[in-house]
Scaffold this motif. Structure first.
Motif, PDB file in Angstrom:
ATOM      1  N   GLY A 391     -52.072 -69.362  21.543  1.00  0.00           N
ATOM      2  CA  GLY A 391     -51.735 -70.717  21.148  1.00  0.00           C
ATOM      3  C   GLY A 391     -52.898 -71.681  21.178  1.00  0.00           C
ATOM      4  O   GLY A 391     -52.803 -72.784  20.637  1.00  0.00           O
ATOM      5  N   SER A 392     -53.996 -71.281  21.804  1.00  0.00           N
ATOM      6  CA  SER A 392     -55.166 -72.156  21.884  1.00  0.00           C
ATOM      7  C   SER A 392     -56.263 -71.748  20.908  1.00  0.00           C
ATOM      8  O   SER A 392     -57.336 -72.346  20.905  1.00  0.00           O
ATOM      9  N   THR A 393     -55.999 -70.772  20.072  1.00  0.00           N
ATOM     10  CA  THR A 393     -57.013 -70.256  19.149  1.00  0.00           C
ATOM     11  C   THR A 393     -56.898 -70.945  17.793  1.00  0.00           C
ATOM     12  O   THR A 393     -55.896 -71.618  17.495  1.00  0.00           O
ATOM     13  N   PRO A 394     -57.898 -70.773  16.917  1.00  0.00           N
ATOM     14  CA  PRO A 394     -57.846 -71.397  15.585  1.00  0.00           C
ATOM     15  C   PRO A 394     -56.707 -70.908  14.703  1.00  0.00           C
ATOM     16  O   PRO A 394     -56.390 -71.554  13.699  1.00  0.00           O
ATOM     17  N   VAL A 395     -56.098 -69.773  15.056  1.00  0.00           N
ATOM     18  CA  VAL A 395     -54.991 -69.268  14.234  1.00  0.00           C
ATOM     19  C   VAL A 395     -53.671 -69.353  14.992  1.00  0.00           C
ATOM     20  O   VAL A 395     -52.741 -68.576  14.726  1.00  0.00           O
ATOM     21  N   ALA A 396     -53.579 -70.289  15.903  1.00  0.00           N
ATOM     22  CA  ALA A 396     -52.358 -70.464  16.695  1.00  0.00           C
ATOM     23  C   ALA A 396     -51.141 -70.597  15.799  1.00  0.00           C
ATOM     24  O   ALA A 396     -51.143 -71.352  14.824  1.00  0.00           O
ATOM     25  N   GLY A 397     -50.102 -69.856  16.150  1.00  0.00           N
ATOM     26  CA  GLY A 397     -48.855 -69.917  15.396  1.00  0.00           C
ATOM     27  C   GLY A 397     -48.892 -69.212  14.066  1.00  0.00           C
ATOM     28  O   GLY A 397     -47.882 -69.142  13.356  1.00  0.00           O
ATOM     29  N   LEU A 398     -50.054 -68.672  13.710  1.00  0.00           N
ATOM     30  CA  LEU A 398     -50.246 -67.970  12.423  1.00  0.00           C
ATOM     31  C   LEU A 398     -49.935 -68.868  11.232  1.00  0.00           C
ATOM     32  O   LEU A 398     -49.683 -68.367  10.124  1.00  0.00           O
ATOM     33  N   ASN A 399     -49.967 -70.159  11.427  1.00  0.00           N
ATOM     34  CA  ASN A 399     -49.589 -71.077  10.348  1.00  0.00           C
ATOM     35  C   ASN A 399     -50.565 -71.041   9.185  1.00  0.00           C
ATOM     36  O   ASN A 399     -50.208 -71.424   8.067  1.00  0.00           O
ATOM     37  N   ILE A 400     -51.804 -70.619   9.459  1.00  0.00           N
ATOM     38  CA  ILE A 400     -52.773 -70.567   8.360  1.00  0.00           C
ATOM     39  C   ILE A 400     -52.901 -69.164   7.775  1.00  0.00           C
ATOM     40  O   ILE A 400     -53.708 -68.938   6.867  1.00  0.00           O
ATOM     41  N   ILE A 401     -52.099 -68.209   8.275  1.00  0.00           N
ATOM     42  CA  ILE A 401     -52.155 -66.829   7.785  1.00  0.00           C
ATOM     43  C   ILE A 401     -51.038 -66.607   6.770  1.00  0.00           C
ATOM     44  O   ILE A 401     -49.872 -66.917   7.033  1.00  0.00           O
ATOM     45  N   ARG A 402     -51.375 -66.078   5.630  1.00  0.00           N
ATOM     46  CA  ARG A 402     -50.383 -65.825   4.579  1.00  0.00           C
ATOM     47  C   ARG A 402     -49.407 -64.744   5.043  1.00  0.00           C
ATOM     48  O   ARG A 402     -49.813 -63.668   5.467  1.00  0.00           O
ATOM     49  N   ASP A 403     -48.133 -65.015   4.942  1.00  0.00           N
ATOM     50  CA  ASP A 403     -47.095 -64.086   5.377  1.00  0.00           C
ATOM     51  C   ASP A 403     -46.656 -63.235   4.190  1.00  0.00           C
ATOM     52  O   ASP A 403     -46.042 -63.747   3.244  1.00  0.00           O
ATOM     53  N   PRO A 404     -46.931 -61.932   4.211  1.00  0.00           N
ATOM     54  CA  PRO A 404     -46.555 -61.086   3.072  1.00  0.00           C
ATOM     55  C   PRO A 404     -45.051 -60.911   2.922  1.00  0.00           C
ATOM     56  O   PRO A 404     -44.581 -60.405   1.890  1.00  0.00           O
ATOM     57  N   ASN A 405     -44.287 -61.324   3.934  1.00  0.00           N
ATOM     58  CA  ASN A 405     -42.832 -61.209   3.858  1.00  0.00           C
ATOM     59  C   ASN A 405     -42.187 -62.379   3.125  1.00  0.00           C
ATOM     60  O   ASN A 405     -41.001 -62.318   2.789  1.00  0.00           O
ATOM     61  N   VAL A 406     -42.957 -63.438   2.889  1.00  0.00           N
ATOM     62  CA  VAL A 406     -42.394 -64.667   2.326  1.00  0.00           C
ATOM     63  C   VAL A 406     -42.754 -64.771   0.850  1.00  0.00           C
ATOM     64  O   VAL A 406     -43.938 -64.865   0.497  1.00  0.00           O
ATOM     65  N   THR A 407     -41.762 -64.752   0.005  1.00  0.00           N
ATOM     66  CA  THR A 407     -41.977 -64.889  -1.427  1.00  0.00           C
ATOM     67  C   THR A 407     -42.595 -66.247  -1.730  1.00  0.00           C
ATOM     68  O   THR A 407     -42.139 -67.273  -1.236  1.00  0.00           O
ATOM     69  N   GLY A 408     -43.640 -66.247  -2.524  1.00  0.00           N
ATOM     70  CA  GLY A 408     -44.273 -67.491  -2.928  1.00  0.00           C
ATOM     71  C   GLY A 408     -45.527 -67.838  -2.161  1.00  0.00           C
ATOM     72  O   GLY A 408     -46.331 -68.652  -2.615  1.00  0.00           O
TER      73      GLY A 408
END
Length: 674
Positions: A391-408
């Motif tokens: 949670g303290s890293t630059p990719v906390a929550g994976l919000n900036i990582i593209r989710d291959p499970n999510v259409t669009g």
């Protein structure tokens, strides 16, 4: 006992030198001692620990060395059924003892071919927009074919592609070659060397094998840098291991009805052309001192483009693609994935499964035109450790990582990775398995320790594929979308003795070989040919023809489809096709200097940013591919190339291209309006 060849898939690479170096057999980019026992950067010939250095990339004439794939044999206990990884495997060499018997010889057989001119178009969405990659083969469909007769697409493409006359004319097939013993001199996979194979008890010559090369079918060819008269060579080392060396990176055109050589007018599907990449099965037999023999589970070799950034990890590697397919389709790790879903209790190992994703992301900066603040952000991602709170890293929550499970999300420009995606996908996504592993890390459900030990052969399988490109498959560089198809592989890997990741080879009737009648056919067609196995040439045929045009074009592109008709330019394969680089010769006092385009000099200039960093005439790539520089870690650069350089810097060395062309502008850049 069970005997297997490793790596299951080996990579040889083309170059224009008679000399070669050994391809990477270690995990590029990770700190030494991290993760697998193979942690580190690529080795050089004759050693198991040293790195390849800048002075070893070219011979004393300045020619670019080819890359050899090395194959070894490992012995495993017979267990009836196995899981992965076994952590086992003992290498078998000439002189090894097996159940009281001594191995007196190893007989290797290699059969590679090139079928690119007689197969389907790769970017088939040009004619059928909805038929993207594997979808073009679903529900009985087939994509358009290359070199359609009379320029008209046939109603029954398979009958055309399997016509023996056409197969002979448009296939490059040297036939199989055998080699045995220690330090055996090279055996050419060429026009003049006789074909032979191991028939189960002895080496059998095949004087009537229907060998075909381009000049057997075309009296007149336009070959800018020399004829295609070989697909490489093979030799053995001091232990009887096999080395397969790629060919010379040549391409040839035949002449059209107007008496002109076919042009290079397409990125990937050029009619009227051959190149000298190839692929095919590798098999082996052990011969003992009592004259008995033992067969070995075979492997596959692919000869492909040079690697211009051999120490830079891909965010999605070919290993990630193989692993994802075997995890989700072929029961590789039931604790990770079973019955159609991932197991939320699974704890991935940070050094082996998580850290490589972060390190790969950080290394992209050395091959792209990221501005300094973005490069700093990538460094931060690469520096994430197992002891940090996610949670303290630059990719906390994976919000900036593209989710291959999510259409669009494939069209979301605010997500990472920010490089282009497969056909029909604007941007690249991690594999489903990679993303799940990051989700586990984000949920603090992971292990800081290394995962299960891989056996030495298993580690070799992984290391080779880690050093290769996964998606974006449009079509790619080393292999392409077919690696996601379970029917490519030996499916009963747990019980057949093959182990995982092994391409299923079709049994060929060499005893029936007859001059003038091709033994090969169109071969493997996804979702159409069942599971009888692959013929030589059946993986490389899905790649660009010639490879030079795709490599040349894939510097930067607009997304396809482009969100909101965006003209913004992004990178295709930054770790495998460097775009903007820092040249070692420009570094002074720790200052990196300005970036240069990897492909630069005469013939590369353009007023349109979308066309910069490449030749405006693709024919120049055919002529000059060997002049491109290579990006190496600072500690691998010899004094003759400057330095000393920092270990954290990855710099271009040994470029023979001029300094002209466009100046690199930092991201973002836009294509000129049409």
């Amino acid at each position: 006992m069970i005997f297997r060849v490793h790596p299951a898939v080996g990579m040889a690479r083309v170059g224009n030198s008679e000399e070669f170096y050994l391809g990477p057999e270690t995990m590029a980019g990770l700190p030494l001692g991290t993760g697998e026992k193979t942690g580190g950067i690529p080795i050089r010939p004759g050693t198991e620990s040293d790195t390849i250095t800048s002075s070893e990339l070219r011979d004393n004439t300045g020619a670019f060395k080819r890359q050899a794939a090395r194959f070894k044999i490992f012995q495993y206990p017979e267990t009836g059924s196995e899981s992965y990884p076994t952590g086992q495997g003992t290498e078998i060499k000439i002189g090894s003892k097996v159940d009281g018997k001594t191995v007196t010889n190893i007989v290797w057989t290699v059969h590679v071919a090139n079928k690119k001119a007689n197969t389907f178009k790769t970017e088939n969405n040009r004619l059928a927009p909805d038929d993207l990659i594997i979808a073009g083969y679903e529900n009985g469909k087939l994509p358009p074919i290359r070199n359609a007769p009379g320029g008209t697409q046939p109603t029954d493409p398979l009958s055309v592609l399997n016509d023996p006359t056409r197969v002979s004319k448009l296939t490059i097939d040297p036939g199989p070659r055998t080699i045995s013993g220690k330090n055996t001199a090279k055996v050419g996979i060429d026009k003049v060397t006789g074909a032979s194979w191991w028939d189960g008890s002895a080496v059998a010559p095949l004087p009537n094998y229907p060998k075909v090369f381009p000049d057997d079918s075309f009296a007149k060819l336009d070959c800018p840098v020399g004829p295609i008269d070989t697909l490489g060579e093979m030799q053995t080392d001091s232990d009887g291991r096999l080395l397969v060396v790629g060919a010379y990176g040549r391409a040839c055109a035949w002449y059209d009805e107007q008496g002109k050589p076919y042009p290079l007018d397409d990125f990937v599907d050029n009619n009227g052309w051959f190149d000298d990449t190839a692929d095919g099965p590798v098999s082996a037999a052990l011969v003992f001192d009592d004259q008995s023999t033992a067969e070995v589970q075979g492997a596959w070799v692919v000869s492909t483009d040079p690697s211009y950034a051999p120490q830079t990890l891909n965010v999605v590697s070919l290993w990630d693609e193989f692993y994802d397919t075997f995890v989700r389709e072929l029961d590789l790790v039931p604790d990770l994935y079973a019955s159609g879903s991932f197991n939320s209790a699974y704890k991935p190992a940070f050094p082996d499964q998580i850290q490589p994703i972060f390190v790969a992301a950080s290394l992209q900066q050395w091959n792209t035109n990221l501005p300094s603040f973005a490069a700093g952000a990538h460094d931060s991602v690469g520096g994430i450790t197992a002891t940090e709170d996610p949670g303290s890293t630059p990719v906390a929550g994976l919000n900036i990582i593209r989710d291959p499970n999510v259409t669009g999300q494939s069209s979301d420009t605010h997500k990472m990775p920010l490089s282009l995606g497969d056909q029909g996908q604007s941007f690249l996504s991690l594999s489903l398995t990679q993303y799940f592993i990051l989700q586990q890390w984000n949920a603090k459900n992971f292990s800081a320790a290394a995962g299960p030990d891989l056996g030495p052969g298993e580690a070799l399988d992984k290391a080779i594929l880690v050093n290769c490109l996964g998606g974006r498959f449009s079509p790619g560089i080393d292999m392409t979308f077919i690696v996601r198809q379970p029917d490519l592989y030996i499916r009963n890997w747990q019980t057949s003795g093959s182990g995982p990741f092994r391409i299923k080879a079709k049994t060929l009737g060499y005893t029936n070989a007859k001059t003038g009648t091709p033994l090969l056919t169109e071969g493997y067609v996804p979702l159409h040919t069942g599971n009888e196995g692959l013929e030589p040439g059946d993986t490389s045929k899905f790649m660009a023809l010639p490879w030079h045009t795709d490599y040349n074009s894939c510097a930067t592109h607009t997304p396809s489809p482009a969100p909101n008709a965006s003209r913004m330019l992004y990178w295709s394969w930054p770790a495998q096709r460097p775009v903007a680089v820092y040249a070692a010769k420009d570094v002074s006092g720790g200052n990196l200097g300005d970036q240069r385009f990897s492909v630069r000099g005469d013939g590369t200039g353009s007023d349109n940013p979308a066309d910069q960093g490449r030749y405006q005439d693709s024919l120049n790539m055919v002529k000059n591919f060997h002049k491109i520089g290579v990006i190496l870690q600072g500690t691998s650069i010899d004094a003759s190339d400057g330095g000393p350089f920092k270990a954290g810097h990855y710099l271009e060395v040994q470029s023979q291209l001029g300094d002209g062309g466009n100046k690199v502008q930092p991201f973002p850049q836009k294509a000129n309006p049409k």
